[in-house]
Design a protein around this motif. Structure first.
Motif, PDB file in Angstrom:
ATOM      1  N   ALA A 137      -7.043  -0.038  -2.815  1.00 38.61           N
ATOM      2  CA  ALA A 137      -6.268  -0.853  -1.877  1.00 38.61           C
ATOM      3  C   ALA A 137      -6.688  -2.318  -1.944  1.00 38.61           C
ATOM      4  CB  ALA A 137      -6.444  -0.319  -0.456  1.00 38.61           C
ATOM      5  N   ASP A 187      -9.552   5.544  -0.727  1.00 39.43           N
ATOM      6  CA  ASP A 187      -8.513   4.612  -1.177  1.00 39.43           C
ATOM      7  C   ASP A 187      -8.916   3.148  -1.062  1.00 39.43           C
ATOM      8  OD1 ASP A 187      -6.697   6.689  -1.696  1.00 39.43           O
ATOM      9  OD2 ASP A 187      -6.047   6.715   0.399  1.00 39.43           O
ATOM     10  N   CYS A 214      -1.920   4.017   5.178  1.00 40.57           N
ATOM     11  CA  CYS A 214      -2.608   2.987   5.953  1.00 40.57           C
ATOM     12  C   CYS A 214      -2.141   3.076   7.400  1.00 40.57           C
ATOM     13  CB  CYS A 214      -2.347   1.609   5.369  1.00 40.57           C
ATOM     14  SG  CYS A 214      -0.618   1.123   5.320  1.00 40.57           S
ATOM     15  N   VAL A 217      -7.568   1.989   5.985  1.00 42.93           N
ATOM     16  CA  VAL A 217      -7.249   2.954   4.924  1.00 42.93           C
ATOM     17  C   VAL A 217      -8.379   3.973   4.849  1.00 42.93           C
ATOM     18  CG1 VAL A 217      -5.862   1.352   3.554  1.00 42.93           C
ATOM     19  CG2 VAL A 217      -8.294   1.549   3.106  1.00 42.93           C
ATOM     20  N   LEU A 267       0.823  -1.212   0.000  1.00 40.42           N
ATOM     21  CA  LEU A 267       0.000   0.000   0.000  1.00 40.42           C
ATOM     22  C   LEU A 267       0.857   1.262   0.000  1.00 40.42           C
ATOM     23  CD1 LEU A 267      -2.724  -1.139   2.534  1.00 40.42           C
ATOM     24  CD2 LEU A 267      -2.947  -0.960   0.048  1.00 40.42           C
TER      25      LEU A 267
END
Length: 73
Positions: free
Chosen positions: A58, A54, A27, A50, A20
């Motif tokens: 992700a 996103d 995150c 997250v 990520l």
């Protein structure tokens, strides 16, 4: 923040957060210090969170890298 995955496996957490961050997705890992309460036996899972915008990207990144089985619903 939304929960992306939940697992007891520290290698999955490390791999997922590295993936990520490589894609510039912020995150945050929750429940890291819960081992103090549980006695360091790894009973309580950790959660990777997250931001809502996103989340879709992700999840796609983790599925593409064979971490999809740990994704939260």
């Amino acid at each position: 923040m939304r929960e992306l995955l939940r697992t007891n496996d520290p290698t999955v957490i490390a791999f997922s957060t590295a993936l990520l961050r490589a894609e510039d997705i912020d995150c945050f890992v929750l429940d890291v210090h819960m081992s103090v309460l549980e006695g360091s036996i790894g009973l309580l899972p950790r959660r990777v969170m997250v931001a809502e915008p996103d989340l879709f990207r992700a999840r796609a990144i983790l599925r593409d890298n064979d971490v999809g089985e740990y994704l939260s619903e």
